[in-house]
Write a protein that holds these residues in place. Structure first.
Motif, PDB file in Angstrom:
ATOM      1  N   ARG A 103     -32.615 -31.987  -2.904  1.00 17.69           N
ATOM      2  CA  ARG A 103     -33.635 -32.878  -2.369  1.00 17.69           C
ATOM      3  C   ARG A 103     -35.038 -32.395  -2.731  1.00 17.69           C
ATOM      4  NH1 ARG A 103     -34.851 -36.995   0.406  1.00 17.69           N
ATOM      5  NH2 ARG A 103     -36.408 -37.026   2.081  1.00 17.69           N
TER       6      ARG A 103
ATOM      7  N   THR B 263     -26.827 -27.362   9.504  1.00 15.40           N
ATOM      8  CA  THR B 263     -25.424 -27.207   9.092  1.00 15.40           C
ATOM      9  C   THR B 263     -24.466 -27.554  10.233  1.00 15.40           C
ATOM     10  OG1 THR B 263     -25.340 -24.907   9.827  1.00 15.40           O
ATOM     11  CG2 THR B 263     -26.055 -25.314   7.573  1.00 15.40           C
TER      12      THR B 263
ATOM     13  N   VAL C 266     -31.476 -28.752   6.062  1.00 17.38           N
ATOM     14  CA  VAL C 266     -30.319 -29.463   6.570  1.00 17.38           C
ATOM     15  C   VAL C 266     -29.708 -28.654   7.698  1.00 17.38           C
ATOM     16  CG1 VAL C 266     -28.052 -30.379   6.018  1.00 17.38           C
ATOM     17  CG2 VAL C 266     -29.862 -30.401   4.291  1.00 17.38           C
TER      18      VAL C 266
ATOM     19  N   ASP D 198     -32.264 -27.556   1.174  1.00 14.57           N
ATOM     20  CA  ASP D 198     -31.670 -28.581   0.320  1.00 14.57           C
ATOM     21  C   ASP D 198     -32.389 -28.599  -1.029  1.00 14.57           C
ATOM     22  OD1 ASP D 198     -30.628 -30.824  -0.880  1.00 14.57           O
ATOM     23  OD2 ASP D 198     -30.679 -32.029   0.953  1.00 14.57           O
TER      24      ASP D 198
ATOM     25  N   TYR E  51     -29.540 -23.482   9.509  1.00 16.06           N
ATOM     26  CA  TYR E  51     -29.983 -24.481   8.543  1.00 16.06           C
ATOM     27  C   TYR E  51     -29.718 -23.972   7.140  1.00 16.06           C
ATOM     28  CZ  TYR E  51     -32.543 -26.655  12.375  1.00 16.06           C
ATOM     29  OH  TYR E  51     -32.881 -27.264  13.546  1.00 16.06           O
TER      30      TYR E  51
END
Lengths: 229, 229
Positions: free
Chosen positions: B216, B195, B193, B213, B210
């Motif tokens: 996920r 940021t 992800v 996750d 980043y």
DNA sequence: CCAAAAGTGTTTATGATACACCCATGT
DNA sequence: ACATGGGTGTATCATAAACACTTTTGG
């Protein structure tokens, strides 16, 4: 000076998850317990580690004593140490898994066990202790590792047909494989030797018999090759 | 009834191989032993398992007591049980490996240890017991597993740049990776992800930060996705 | 303005997948 | 002769690998 003089010690055991491929798919070898706790329950072969033996030696000894099996492929799996896993007290168990050719594994029940028999992994009976969890861990390890290590051959006799080998992978990976692609890939690795013999006595074209070339595998492995299926 | 009443028991310990990435590549955390045997030698943090604690709890406790580290990624590695591995007598050790972000790991030596410090895996000092063998096994596990499990992130702070991540893989796999291919592949997995933040204070274009996750990842894993690098 | 790392696409090569028919043997 | 598994090749698709320049920032 003893390592921990007055310090209490957990008991230490080994347990073996022995896999084979049978008519019902993947099977595990279980013994029926004669004594408490869990008398009458099915359990993994295993027992206490002696003071003067290595862990793998203990696993092989218990396996032979309780099932009659010797000279099997055996690898350490995981060590189970939950404080409540044995009702008798603190017992830590080092689990191993083994792979054998079911057809050539001649079993002999020990006096300590009422019976020794194969059970389909897909339909296990109730097991003693945390043995269900141990079988699950071994199953997962087998599924993962069979793709990048030459484990499949351990479940077959020394000479085998490509169809037998393919079935091993289909059972363990629980998925159908394409015959032509499977054969091309496995032969391309250059690890199978055509023995020149045929398997006679089958009601169809006699299939070629191959053997796994362990020497060559170790050679290629050193050179950075990696098995992949 | 005790599991083995009059039966002698091996002593049981845990040992931890703590890895981090430093300027010298892959590093391991070692303690300098204060007491015999091997007083003055470097060794892995570890110690005896208590009767009422699980194995992983014992590993975490010893790690905190001897190095100050808490809340690290920790996984069981292998159990070492050679009969002669400890000069004091029979001691079986369940080894764990841990991954930490070196920059954020604040160390505190225990009273039992003269020192705690990082050592390059490529140039280890002489180690007590069979600890060199344990480090080698942990190193091999890390190299193998980092490619199919999201371990790399455990060696970085929560927010990291793609270049930092790439370096982790280059150090562990000991090979140079192509920047564009690396970024495409890792981003395509959809596990990172952005940021929205940038890392300022560097003497060049500020890189994006980043985070991994985890939620996920667990989701995709259940759906049959598998991490691959 | 210089040094240093960030960021970004396309082409080529390699490996994976899908797919159907004839062959040899035993009963 | 028939039933059963053994054995074989090609075309397509997807993924991996190779490769170079412009951008942004701090000093």
């Amino acid at each position: 000076m003893s390592p921990d003089h007055d310090h209490p010690r957990p008991a230490l055991t080994v347990d073996c998850v022995v896999f084979a491929i049978g008519d019902d798919g993947l099977e595990v070898l279980l013994i029926e317990r004669d004594h408490e706790p869990f008398a009458g329950s099915w359990a993994l072969p295993g027992g206490f580690v002696e003071m003067d033996e290595n862990l793998e030696s203990a696993a092989r000894r218990e396996l032979e004593e309780e099932t009659g099996l010797t000279d099997v492929f055996l690898e350490q799996l995981y060590t189970f140490g939950a404080t409540d896993r044995d009702p008798r007290g603190r017992v830590v168990s080092v689990a191993y898994y083994a792979l054998v050719d079911r057809a050539h594994a001649h079993l002999a029940a020990d006096s300590d066990a009422a019976a020794v028999d194969w059970h389909s992994v897909a339909a296990l009976p109730g097991l003693a202790f945390d043995h269900r969890e141990i079988v699950a861990a071994a199953h997962e390890r087998l599924r993962g590792k069979v793709r990048y290590a030459p484990l499949g051959f351990e479940l077959l006799p020394r000479h085998f047909t490509l169809t037998q080998l393919q079935r091993i992978y289909e059972v363990i990976l629980d998925s159908a494989l394409d015959k032509r692609n499977f054969r091309r890939k496995i032969l391309a690795m250059g690890l199978l030797v055509d023995t020149g013999k045929l398997q006679r006595g089958v009601a169809h074209r006699a299939p070629r018999l191959y053997r796994f070339d362990r020497r060559r595998y170790k050679q290629l492995e050193r050179d950075g090759f990696s098995f992949w299926l």
